[in-house]
Design a protein around this motif. Structure first.
Motif, PDB file in Angstrom:
ATOM      1  N   ARG A  90      29.027  41.998  78.954  1.00  0.00           N
ATOM      2  CA  ARG A  90      30.135  41.519  77.460  1.00  0.00           C
ATOM      3  C   ARG A  90      30.976  41.214  77.868  1.00  0.00           C
ATOM      4  O   ARG A  90      31.842  40.941  77.150  1.00  0.00           O
ATOM      5  CB  ARG A  90      29.328  42.331  76.643  1.00  0.00           C
ATOM      6  N   ALA A  91      31.429  42.040  78.688  1.00  0.00           N
ATOM      7  CA  ALA A  91      32.867  42.038  79.085  1.00  0.00           C
ATOM      8  C   ALA A  91      34.039  40.807  79.394  1.00  0.00           C
ATOM      9  O   ALA A  91      35.339  40.009  79.198  1.00  0.00           O
ATOM     10  CB  ALA A  91      33.520  43.389  79.609  1.00  0.00           C
ATOM     11  N   ARG A  92      32.493  40.231  80.236  1.00  0.00           N
ATOM     12  CA  ARG A  92      33.208  38.679  81.037  1.00  0.00           C
ATOM     13  C   ARG A  92      33.041  37.693  80.343  1.00  0.00           C
ATOM     14  O   ARG A  92      33.847  36.515  80.163  1.00  0.00           O
ATOM     15  CB  ARG A  92      31.664  38.114  81.669  1.00  0.00           C
ATOM     16  N   ILE A  93      31.962  37.799  79.009  1.00  0.00           N
ATOM     17  CA  ILE A  93      31.855  36.839  77.780  1.00  0.00           C
ATOM     18  C   ILE A  93      33.315  37.209  77.346  1.00  0.00           C
ATOM     19  O   ILE A  93      32.434  36.142  75.398  1.00  0.00           O
ATOM     20  CB  ILE A  93      31.077  36.256  77.133  1.00  0.00           C
ATOM     21  N   GLY A  94      33.952  38.011  77.132  1.00  0.00           N
ATOM     22  CA  GLY A  94      34.835  38.241  75.870  1.00  0.00           C
ATOM     23  C   GLY A  94      34.325  39.044  74.236  1.00  0.00           C
ATOM     24  O   GLY A  94      34.880  39.090  73.564  1.00  0.00           O
ATOM     25  N   LEU A  95      33.187  40.175  74.818  1.00  0.00           N
ATOM     26  CA  LEU A  95      33.269  40.704  73.929  1.00  0.00           C
ATOM     27  C   LEU A  95      33.120  42.283  74.152  1.00  0.00           C
ATOM     28  O   LEU A  95      33.370  42.872  75.415  1.00  0.00           O
ATOM     29  CB  LEU A  95      31.268  40.651  73.763  1.00  0.00           C
ATOM     30  N   PRO A  96      33.224  42.690  73.389  1.00  0.00           N
ATOM     31  CA  PRO A  96      33.230  44.994  73.625  1.00  0.00           C
ATOM     32  C   PRO A  96      32.658  45.608  74.742  1.00  0.00           C
ATOM     33  O   PRO A  96      31.029  44.667  74.341  1.00  0.00           O
ATOM     34  CB  PRO A  96      33.484  45.692  71.686  1.00  0.00           C
TER      35      PRO A  96
ATOM     36  N   SER B  32      20.299  49.419  50.307  1.00  0.00           N
ATOM     37  CA  SER B  32      21.446  49.071  51.828  1.00  0.00           C
ATOM     38  C   SER B  32      22.396  50.570  52.537  1.00  0.00           C
ATOM     39  O   SER B  32      21.518  51.587  51.811  1.00  0.00           O
ATOM     40  CB  SER B  32      22.650  48.198  52.151  1.00  0.00           C
ATOM     41  N   HIS B  33      22.450  50.545  53.678  1.00  0.00           N
ATOM     42  CA  HIS B  33      22.652  51.919  54.252  1.00  0.00           C
ATOM     43  C   HIS B  33      23.773  51.923  54.370  1.00  0.00           C
ATOM     44  O   HIS B  33      25.175  50.463  54.167  1.00  0.00           O
ATOM     45  CB  HIS B  33      22.096  51.934  55.912  1.00  0.00           C
ATOM     46  N   GLU B  34      24.874  53.217  54.630  1.00  0.00           N
ATOM     47  CA  GLU B  34      26.869  52.982  54.610  1.00  0.00           C
ATOM     48  C   GLU B  34      26.512  52.106  56.070  1.00  0.00           C
ATOM     49  O   GLU B  34      26.443  53.015  57.040  1.00  0.00           O
ATOM     50  CB  GLU B  34      27.200  54.478  54.662  1.00  0.00           C
ATOM     51  N   PRO B  35      27.382  51.202  56.413  1.00  0.00           N
ATOM     52  CA  PRO B  35      27.924  50.820  57.684  1.00  0.00           C
ATOM     53  C   PRO B  35      28.266  51.671  58.622  1.00  0.00           C
ATOM     54  O   PRO B  35      29.379  52.489  58.202  1.00  0.00           O
ATOM     55  CB  PRO B  35      28.850  49.725  57.225  1.00  0.00           C
ATOM     56  N   THR B  36      27.270  51.093  59.466  1.00  0.00           N
ATOM     57  CA  THR B  36      28.262  52.117  60.826  1.00  0.00           C
ATOM     58  C   THR B  36      29.740  51.665  61.679  1.00  0.00           C
ATOM     59  O   THR B  36      30.012  50.564  60.891  1.00  0.00           O
ATOM     60  CB  THR B  36      27.487  51.933  61.728  1.00  0.00           C
ATOM     61  N   GLN B  37      30.480  52.576  61.949  1.00  0.00           N
ATOM     62  CA  GLN B  37      31.295  51.513  62.735  1.00  0.00           C
ATOM     63  C   GLN B  37      31.416  50.572  64.125  1.00  0.00           C
ATOM     64  O   GLN B  37      32.129  49.279  63.625  1.00  0.00           O
ATOM     65  CB  GLN B  37      32.782  52.694  63.298  1.00  0.00           C
ATOM     66  N   ALA B  38      30.365  50.359  64.776  1.00  0.00           N
ATOM     67  CA  ALA B  38      29.924  49.226  65.658  1.00  0.00           C
ATOM     68  C   ALA B  38      29.521  47.986  64.367  1.00  0.00           C
ATOM     69  O   ALA B  38      29.663  46.978  64.965  1.00  0.00           O
ATOM     70  CB  ALA B  38      28.872  50.066  65.710  1.00  0.00           C
ATOM     71  N   GLU B  39      29.059  48.541  62.977  1.00  0.00           N
ATOM     72  CA  GLU B  39      28.573  46.862  62.569  1.00  0.00           C
ATOM     73  C   GLU B  39      29.750  46.427  61.842  1.00  0.00           C
ATOM     74  O   GLU B  39      30.089  45.544  61.569  1.00  0.00           O
ATOM     75  CB  GLU B  39      27.498  47.494  61.079  1.00  0.00           C
ATOM     76  N   LEU B  40      30.891  47.211  61.714  1.00  0.00           N
ATOM     77  CA  LEU B  40      31.807  47.330  61.027  1.00  0.00           C
ATOM     78  C   LEU B  40      32.827  45.916  61.847  1.00  0.00           C
ATOM     79  O   LEU B  40      33.180  45.690  61.843  1.00  0.00           O
ATOM     80  CB  LEU B  40      32.609  48.004  60.262  1.00  0.00           C
ATOM     81  N   GLY B  41      32.840  46.213  62.934  1.00  0.00           N
ATOM     82  CA  GLY B  41      33.804  45.726  64.238  1.00  0.00           C
ATOM     83  C   GLY B  41      32.746  44.928  65.013  1.00  0.00           C
ATOM     84  O   GLY B  41      33.004  44.003  65.986  1.00  0.00           O
ATOM     85  N   ASN B  42      31.735  44.830  64.593  1.00  0.00           N
ATOM     86  CA  ASN B  42      30.595  43.715  65.319  1.00  0.00           C
ATOM     87  C   ASN B  42      30.328  43.512  66.303  1.00  0.00           C
ATOM     88  O   ASN B  42      30.197  43.437  67.518  1.00  0.00           O
ATOM     89  CB  ASN B  42      30.949  42.583  65.182  1.00  0.00           C
ATOM     90  N   THR B  43      30.338  45.385  67.073  1.00  0.00           N
ATOM     91  CA  THR B  43      30.263  45.672  67.902  1.00  0.00           C
ATOM     92  C   THR B  43      28.876  45.388  68.360  1.00  0.00           C
ATOM     93  O   THR B  43      28.007  45.212  70.157  1.00  0.00           O
ATOM     94  CB  THR B  43      31.260  47.309  68.738  1.00  0.00           C
ATOM     95  N   ASP B  44      28.135  45.877  67.794  1.00  0.00           N
ATOM     96  CA  ASP B  44      26.577  45.669  67.350  1.00  0.00           C
ATOM     97  C   ASP B  44      25.948  45.477  66.919  1.00  0.00           C
ATOM     98  O   ASP B  44      26.131  45.849  65.596  1.00  0.00           O
ATOM     99  CB  ASP B  44      26.038  47.388  68.130  1.00  0.00           C
ATOM    100  N   VAL B  45      25.139  44.075  66.881  1.00  0.00           N
ATOM    101  CA  VAL B  45      24.736  43.398  65.695  1.00  0.00           C
ATOM    102  C   VAL B  45      23.613  43.641  65.656  1.00  0.00           C
ATOM    103  O   VAL B  45      22.165  42.870  65.000  1.00  0.00           O
ATOM    104  CB  VAL B  45      24.982  42.322  65.461  1.00  0.00           C
ATOM    105  N   GLY B  46      22.512  44.482  66.276  1.00  0.00           N
ATOM    106  CA  GLY B  46      21.411  44.878  66.407  1.00  0.00           C
ATOM    107  C   GLY B  46      20.123  44.622  67.228  1.00  0.00           C
ATOM    108  O   GLY B  46      21.384  43.347  68.323  1.00  0.00           O
ATOM    109  N   PRO B  47      19.678  45.463  68.503  1.00  0.00           N
ATOM    110  CA  PRO B  47      18.936  44.414  69.684  1.00  0.00           C
ATOM    111  C   PRO B  47      17.699  43.472  69.762  1.00  0.00           C
ATOM    112  O   PRO B  47      17.829  42.444  67.947  1.00  0.00           O
ATOM    113  CB  PRO B  47      17.801  45.988  70.110  1.00  0.00           C
ATOM    114  N   TRP B  48      18.410  42.713  70.711  1.00  0.00           N
ATOM    115  CA  TRP B  48      18.060  40.986  70.690  1.00  0.00           C
ATOM    116  C   TRP B  48      16.151  41.491  71.280  1.00  0.00           C
ATOM    117  O   TRP B  48      15.842  42.278  72.121  1.00  0.00           O
ATOM    118  CB  TRP B  48      17.951  40.323  70.846  1.00  0.00           C
TER     119      TRP B  48
END
Length: 335
Positions: free
Chosen positions: A168-174, A109-125
């Motif tokens: 994203r802001a409208r639906i309550g996400l960062p 595995s990799h060192e988690p990014t701050q975006a992953e730790l904060g659930n800001t970016d869970v990967g492109p769709w």
């Protein structure tokens, strides 16, 4: 919920041989695996700790935990993933993450990014901005949602990025400009998927050639050659469209035969193999085996493969093909 309905969210190509970012315009740099490191304390079921969050992200990297949000609670899904990892790694299957398990997992595995730790970016769709057809779909949906007013041109420009952040802001996400799975899952039911004709004024051009099996000579059929690595849409022997195709990786089997399409779903997700793998525009023709777009095929070519499915790497072509066929149409797979 019926099995067919659930297939849209949990299906995958399952024929083992032994068993019958929109956030970034450029490709991400290769992430190195982590080296072993001390673990402050064992991680176990029902524990609540920030290290559990890191554990979940690392399990996701190693393809043992098919979730897209991480949290601090060591729950049943986390324990089951740890047990499977331990079993596959020939470690004692305890469900407890000790130093030996932690070191082995870090090496996969990799060192988690701050975006992953904060659930800001869970990967492109589905796919990245290198596929204009996907960006056009995204722009159309954002326009319907009222956060985008620009052209439907497939360009991941500042206006499109800002529209993603606004939604994203409208639906309550960062308010990041990442169209990840969590965001897409909210946007999809709130908007309509534009048809091919609404985005494009002509079928995708086709210059590839394929020698057809005799069974493809009549009727409407998707004709797939494993040896030629090609897929064609054929009507009464007239090839309308041909694209490169990719099939199973070693240890799995892409079945051959004359099949009928039994189910179609444009938003299919596989979660069986420890990760959430999008299979856009999936056309199922033999159990869980389908024709679908593969971003991995687009990125890595023939270096990998499917678990039995027939994959294409052109998003526009996948969308066009999906709209040409219907349940009951034939699919012929041959060497």
């Amino acid at each position: 919920m019926s099995w067919v309905a659930m297939a849209a969210f949990s299906t995958v190509c399952l024929l083992p041989a032994a068993q019958a970012n929109v956030a970034e315009a450029s490709a991400p740099a290769v992430r190195e695996f982590s080296a072993p490191a001390p673990l402050a304390q064992d991680l176990r079921y029902r524990m609540v700790s920030p290290t559990v969050r890191e554990l979940q992200i690392r399990l996701r990297h190693a393809k043992y935990l098919a979730t897209y949000d991480a949290h601090d609670k060591y729950d049943g899904k986390t324990r089951a993933a740890v047990e499977k990892f331990q079993r596959d790694s020939a470690l004692p299957v305890t469900g407890i993450v000790n130093q030996a398990t932690w070191d082995r997992l870090r090496q996969q595995s990799h060192e988690p990014t701050q975006a992953e730790l904060g659930n800001t970016d869970v990967g492109p769709w589905f796919t990245g901005p290198k596929h204009p057809a996907f960006v056009m779909e995204l722009q159309s949906r954002l326009k319907q949602a009222g956060t985008y007013s620009g052209a439907i041109d497939g360009e991941l420009n500042d206006a499109t990025r800002q529209a993603v952040a606004s939604y994203r802001a409208r639906i309550g996400l960062p308010a990041a400009d990442v169209m990840d799975e969590r965001t897409w899952a909210r946007l999809m039911p709130a908007t309509r998927n534009p048809s091919y004709r609404q985005l494009f004024n002509a079928p995708p051009q086709s210059t590839a050639t394929q020698t057809l099996d005799p069974r493809c000579a009549s009727g409407k059929v998707v004709c797939i050659s494993k040896a030629q690595k090609k897929l064609s849409y054929v009507v009464d022997g007239d090839i309308k469209f041909t694209r490169e195709a990719r099939f199973s990786r070693p240890g799995w089997d892409s079945p051959e035969g004359d099949f009928r399409i039994w189910y179609m779903n444009k938003d299919t997700v596989s979660s069986i193999f420890g990760e959430r793998t999008p299979m856009p525009y999936a056309i199922f023709y033999h159990g869980n085996v389908a024709i679908h777009f593969s971003d991995d095929f687009a990125d890595n070519g023939y270096a990998s493969g499917s678990h039995g499915c027939s994959q294409i790497r052109d998003y526009q072509a996948a969308k066009w093909l999906y709209e040409q066929v219907k349940v009951g149409d034939r699919v012929v797979v041959y060497q």
